[in-house]
Design a protein around this motif. Structure first.
Motif, PDB file in Angstrom:
ATOM      1  N   TYR A  25       0.800  -1.216   0.000  1.00  0.00           N
ATOM      2  CA  TYR A  25       0.000   0.000   0.000  1.00  0.00           C
ATOM      3  C   TYR A  25       0.840   1.275   0.000  1.00  0.00           C
ATOM      4  CZ  TYR A  25       0.920   0.347   5.035  1.00  0.00           C
ATOM      5  OH  TYR A  25       1.524   0.450   6.265  1.00  0.00           O
ATOM      6  N   LYS A  26       2.166   1.125  -0.118  1.00  0.00           N
ATOM      7  CA  LYS A  26       3.029   2.292  -0.217  1.00  0.00           C
ATOM      8  C   LYS A  26       4.038   2.105  -1.340  1.00  0.00           C
ATOM      9  CE  LYS A  26       2.705   3.914   4.579  1.00  0.00           C
ATOM     10  NZ  LYS A  26       3.450   4.256   5.811  1.00  0.00           N
ATOM     11  N   LEU A  27       4.264   3.178  -2.083  1.00  0.00           N
ATOM     12  CA  LEU A  27       5.239   3.203  -3.164  1.00  0.00           C
ATOM     13  C   LEU A  27       6.123   4.420  -3.003  1.00  0.00           C
ATOM     14  CD1 LEU A  27       2.857   2.377  -6.160  1.00  0.00           C
ATOM     15  CD2 LEU A  27       4.430   0.792  -5.024  1.00  0.00           C
ATOM     16  N   SER A  28       7.166   4.519  -3.836  1.00  0.00           N
ATOM     17  CA  SER A  28       8.047   5.676  -3.812  1.00  0.00           C
ATOM     18  C   SER A  28       8.295   6.149  -5.242  1.00  0.00           C
ATOM     19  CB  SER A  28       9.375   5.313  -3.146  1.00  0.00           C
ATOM     20  OG  SER A  28      10.242   6.431  -3.075  1.00  0.00           O
ATOM     21  N   ASN A  29       8.332   7.477  -5.425  1.00  0.00           N
ATOM     22  CA  ASN A  29       8.676   8.069  -6.715  1.00  0.00           C
ATOM     23  C   ASN A  29       9.555   9.290  -6.460  1.00  0.00           C
ATOM     24  OD1 ASN A  29       8.042   7.038  -9.243  1.00  0.00           O
ATOM     25  ND2 ASN A  29       5.862   7.427  -8.996  1.00  0.00           N
ATOM     26  N   THR A  30      10.860   9.124  -6.637  1.00  0.00           N
ATOM     27  CA  THR A  30      11.796  10.217  -6.355  1.00  0.00           C
ATOM     28  C   THR A  30      12.517  10.730  -7.608  1.00  0.00           C
ATOM     29  OG1 THR A  30      13.515   8.601  -5.816  1.00  0.00           O
ATOM     30  CG2 THR A  30      12.196   9.449  -3.989  1.00  0.00           C
ATOM     31  N   ASN A  31      12.243  10.125  -8.760  1.00  0.00           N
ATOM     32  CA  ASN A  31      12.881  10.577  -9.998  1.00  0.00           C
ATOM     33  C   ASN A  31      12.105  11.729 -10.613  1.00  0.00           C
ATOM     34  OD1 ASN A  31      15.214   8.686 -10.703  1.00  0.00           O
ATOM     35  ND2 ASN A  31      13.585   7.248 -10.152  1.00  0.00           N
ATOM     36  N   ASN A  32      12.830  12.602 -11.330  1.00  0.00           N
ATOM     37  CA  ASN A  32      12.164  13.746 -11.943  1.00  0.00           C
ATOM     38  C   ASN A  32      11.572  13.370 -13.304  1.00  0.00           C
ATOM     39  OD1 ASN A  32      14.239  13.914 -13.921  1.00  0.00           O
ATOM     40  ND2 ASN A  32      15.463  15.247 -12.605  1.00  0.00           N
ATOM     41  N   VAL A  33      10.870  14.316 -13.889  1.00  0.00           N
ATOM     42  CA  VAL A  33      10.166  14.095 -15.154  1.00  0.00           C
ATOM     43  C   VAL A  33      11.115  13.627 -16.249  1.00  0.00           C
ATOM     44  CG1 VAL A  33       8.989  15.286 -17.050  1.00  0.00           C
ATOM     45  CG2 VAL A  33       8.220  15.622 -14.692  1.00  0.00           C
ATOM     46  N   SER A  61       9.969   4.475  -8.283  1.00  0.00           N
ATOM     47  CA  SER A  61      11.396   4.364  -8.010  1.00  0.00           C
ATOM     48  C   SER A  61      11.642   3.345  -6.890  1.00  0.00           C
ATOM     49  CB  SER A  61      11.995   5.713  -7.611  1.00  0.00           C
ATOM     50  OG  SER A  61      11.347   6.222  -6.461  1.00  0.00           O
ATOM     51  N   GLY A  62      10.568   2.818  -6.316  1.00  0.00           N
ATOM     52  CA  GLY A  62      10.713   1.799  -5.288  1.00  0.00           C
ATOM     53  C   GLY A  62       9.379   1.413  -4.676  1.00  0.00           C
ATOM     54  N   PHE A  63       9.392   0.272  -3.960  1.00  0.00           N
ATOM     55  CA  PHE A  63       8.238  -0.132  -3.162  1.00  0.00           C
ATOM     56  C   PHE A  63       8.754  -0.724  -1.860  1.00  0.00           C
ATOM     57  CE2 PHE A  63       9.194  -3.735  -5.926  1.00  0.00           C
ATOM     58  CZ  PHE A  63       9.102  -4.837  -5.089  1.00  0.00           C
ATOM     59  N   HIS A  79      18.877   3.786  -8.143  1.00  0.00           N
ATOM     60  CA  HIS A  79      17.547   4.365  -7.898  1.00  0.00           C
ATOM     61  C   HIS A  79      16.884   4.849  -9.186  1.00  0.00           C
ATOM     62  CE1 HIS A  79      17.986   4.132  -3.512  1.00  0.00           C
ATOM     63  NE2 HIS A  79      19.264   4.419  -3.745  1.00  0.00           N
ATOM     64  N   LYS A  80      17.084   4.091 -10.246  1.00  0.00           N
ATOM     65  CA  LYS A  80      16.465   4.426 -11.527  1.00  0.00           C
ATOM     66  C   LYS A  80      14.957   4.132 -11.478  1.00  0.00           C
ATOM     67  CE  LYS A  80      19.132   1.602 -13.721  1.00  0.00           C
ATOM     68  NZ  LYS A  80      19.800   0.814 -14.802  1.00  0.00           N
ATOM     69  N   PRO A  81      14.175   4.835 -12.304  1.00  0.00           N
ATOM     70  CA  PRO A  81      12.745   4.508 -12.381  1.00  0.00           C
ATOM     71  C   PRO A  81      12.545   3.145 -13.032  1.00  0.00           C
ATOM     72  CG  PRO A  81      13.328   6.134 -14.044  1.00  0.00           C
ATOM     73  CD  PRO A  81      14.540   5.958 -13.184  1.00  0.00           C
ATOM     74  N   PHE A  82      11.545   2.417 -12.573  1.00  0.00           N
ATOM     75  CA  PHE A  82      11.207   1.134 -13.190  1.00  0.00           C
ATOM     76  C   PHE A  82       9.691   0.960 -13.144  1.00  0.00           C
ATOM     77  CE2 PHE A  82      11.989   0.242  -8.715  1.00  0.00           C
ATOM     78  CZ  PHE A  82      11.018  -0.689  -8.355  1.00  0.00           C
ATOM     79  N   ALA A  83       9.210  -0.131 -13.681  1.00  0.00           N
ATOM     80  CA  ALA A  83       7.766  -0.316 -13.817  1.00  0.00           C
ATOM     81  C   ALA A  83       7.286  -1.550 -13.066  1.00  0.00           C
ATOM     82  CB  ALA A  83       7.384  -0.433 -15.288  1.00  0.00           C
ATOM     83  N   LEU A  84       6.087  -1.434 -12.525  1.00  0.00           N
ATOM     84  CA  LEU A  84       5.359  -2.556 -11.952  1.00  0.00           C
ATOM     85  C   LEU A  84       4.153  -2.839 -12.843  1.00  0.00           C
ATOM     86  CD1 LEU A  84       5.338  -1.494  -8.188  1.00  0.00           C
ATOM     87  CD2 LEU A  84       6.974  -2.993  -9.342  1.00  0.00           C
ATOM     88  N   ALA A  85       3.798  -4.115 -12.958  1.00  0.00           N
ATOM     89  CA  ALA A  85       2.662  -4.495 -13.793  1.00  0.00           C
ATOM     90  C   ALA A  85       1.360  -4.034 -13.149  1.00  0.00           C
ATOM     91  CB  ALA A  85       2.643  -6.008 -13.981  1.00  0.00           C
TER      92      ALA A  85
END
Length: 234
Positions: A3-11, A106-108, A128-134
């Motif tokens: 129920y928690k994610l992280s997004n620290t990368n810029n556009v 950027s993480g979970f 800490h690169k952006p990646f994708a979750l299904a």
């Protein structure tokens, strides 16, 4: 439940990583912790527009749903839906075949129970690169999107840092992202197992993480615990 994610990368980093452009780049904001128990939006890439990064409300609602997000979430939490249970949901199962998406992070976070206490882990890609979750998405009556993470208990290494549940998010590299968005994807268990291929890193973080209203500058930094076994994804 995750129920928690992280997004620290810029556009720019996100657009470069996925070769896609934000539909509304000014709406994007970084956040070390995104708490899905309150209504939050996530950046997503959908099957029907793989070159565009859109936004979707986390916690999927039925297609063409007209009521409030919280009214539906009070009946059933849809932040995650297991690949092994989605076929029991008549309103959600068609979305797995027709409306899959990538959820950009950027993480979970995972949790490990040891000696009567629970410890949080932050899971991320190298550098800490952006990646994708299904994920799967729906289009609501007002045109907005909503999304759920698809989880699986199939072959993975997360059990070494998460022992209070069986299902885990499906983390994908670029090649498998394209497969997830493909109209030709075969959704058999063996195919799903092969998609879950991204190699990730993890470390323990402060247990303040479990307090929903506490977010501080170094919340994602490693925290060491006396007596806790050395755990890893391998």
């Amino acid at each position: 439940m995750f129920y928690k994610l992280s997004n620290t990368n810029n556009v720019l980093k996100i657009e470069d990583a996925f070769d896609a452009k934000f539909k509304y780049p000014l709406l994007y904001k970084t956040a070390p912790i995104i708490n899905g128990l309150s209504e939050q939006s996530l950046p997503v890439i959908t099957m029907n527009n793989p070159k565009q990064i859109d936004y979707a409300i986390w916690g999927i609602l039925p297609q063409e749903y007209k009521e409030d997000w919280d009214s539906f979430q009070s009946l059933t939490n849809t932040l995650n839906i297991s690949i092994n249970k989605i076929n029991t949901l008549d309103w959600a199962y068609p979305l797995l075949n027709e409306q899959r998406c990538l959820v950009i992070v950027s993480g979970f976070f995972t949790s490990y129970l040891f000696d009567g206490e629970v410890y949080p882990f932050f899971v991320y890609e190298e550098n800490h690169k952006p990646f994708a979750l299904a994920g799967i998405y729906s289009t609501l009556a007002d045109g907005f999107l909503s999304v759920s993470l698809i989880t699986t208990a199939l072959k993975n290494d997360f059990k070494n840092i998460h022992n209070i549940g069986h299902d885990f998010p499906i983390a994908m590299d670029n090649a498998h992202c394209k497969k997830w968005l493909s109209n030709d994807l075969e959704l058999s268990n063996s195919r799903i197992e092969n998609i879950n291929r991204l190699e990730l890193k993890a470390h323990t973080i402060s247990r303040e993480f479990y307090k929903n209203d506490i977010i501080y500058d170094d919340v994602l930094e490693p925290a060491d615990y006396v007596g806790l076994p050395i755990l890893s994804l391998k």
